[in-house]
Design a protein around this motif. Structure first.
Motif, PDB file in Angstrom:
ATOM      1  N   VAL A   1       0.837  -1.198   0.000  1.00 32.58           N
ATOM      2  CA  VAL A   1       0.000   0.000   0.000  1.00 32.58           C
ATOM      3  C   VAL A   1       0.869   1.244   0.000  1.00 32.58           C
ATOM      4  N   LYS A   2       1.934   1.223   0.802  1.00 34.94           N
ATOM      5  CA  LYS A   2       2.832   2.374   0.865  1.00 34.94           C
ATOM      6  C   LYS A   2       3.488   2.615  -0.497  1.00 34.94           C
ATOM      7  N   ASN A   3       3.971   1.557  -1.126  1.00 37.41           N
ATOM      8  CA  ASN A   3       4.618   1.699  -2.429  1.00 37.41           C
ATOM      9  C   ASN A   3       3.635   2.178  -3.486  1.00 37.41           C
ATOM     10  N   LYS A   4       2.419   1.672  -3.464  1.00 39.75           N
ATOM     11  CA  LYS A   4       1.401   2.100  -4.441  1.00 39.75           C
ATOM     12  C   LYS A   4       1.029   3.554  -4.217  1.00 39.75           C
ATOM     13  N   ALA A   5       0.894   3.957  -2.951  1.00 41.70           N
ATOM     14  CA  ALA A   5       0.527   5.343  -2.654  1.00 41.70           C
ATOM     15  C   ALA A   5       1.613   6.289  -3.119  1.00 41.70           C
ATOM     16  N   PHE A   6       2.891   5.946  -2.860  1.00 39.29           N
ATOM     17  CA  PHE A   6       3.974   6.819  -3.286  1.00 39.29           C
ATOM     18  C   PHE A   6       4.116   6.837  -4.800  1.00 39.29           C
ATOM     19  N   SER A   7       3.860   5.707  -5.457  1.00 36.02           N
ATOM     20  CA  SER A   7       3.984   5.693  -6.907  1.00 36.02           C
ATOM     21  C   SER A   7       2.878   6.520  -7.553  1.00 36.02           C
TER      22      SER A   7
END
Length: 160
Positions: A117-123
């Motif tokens: 979720v963190k990686n998707k949000a930052f991307s």
């Protein structure tokens, strides 16, 4: 014939009884296997939560449906809100609760979901995933200053 409706609840009740007996009788035999017993108990509790959630949701749904069929003219009254919730919404609640239970009970799965979720949000924000909270805080405050300076600036008057 009510057997196909009642069979899943009956089987889940048997599984719940077995899981409760397993948890109650599973004692730690020694310090060497303490970690294995703890892990097995954690898995058993997770499965018991999943089974209990299924049993509650399925049983209430089946009882409501059977009650509607037997006592309300032969067909379920789908337009009444309590019947609609019990017959149609509870199975979806069960389906939504299962991943939540698994994520909350399993540390590895919880970590994976958090990272994903963190990686998707930052991307989506076109930011690097490793951005620190300090950098994010300063970036956010800079953006807030720009927004506030734009909103406090006097609008240009048209010559007219």
């Amino acid at each position: 014939n009510l057997v196909p409706f009642l069979l899943p609840s009956f089987l889940s009740a048997i599984c719940m009884i077995h899981q409760i007996v397993t948890l109650a009788t599973n004692k730690t035999p020694g310090p060497a296997s303490n970690a294995n017993v703890k892990r097995q108990n954690q898995i058993t509790v997770s499965i018991a939560l999943l089974t209990t959630t299924f049993f509650i949701c399925n049983s209430l749904s089946v009882v409501s449906c059977v009650f509607s069929i037997l006592y309300q003219g032969g067909t379920p009254s789908h337009m009444q809100l309590p019947n609609f919730i019990l017959i149609y919404i509870l199975p979806y609640i069960n389906s939504a609760a299962n991943p939540a239970i698994l994520i909350l009970r399993g540390a590895a799965l919880r970590t994976w979901v958090t990272e994903t979720v963190k990686n998707k949000a930052f991307s989506r924000l076109n930011l690097p995933a490793q951005m620190s909270m300090k950098t994010m805080s300063s970036t956010t405050s800079l953006a807030a200053k720009k927004i506030s300076s734009c909103s406090t600036a006097q609008p240009a008057r048209s010559g007219g």
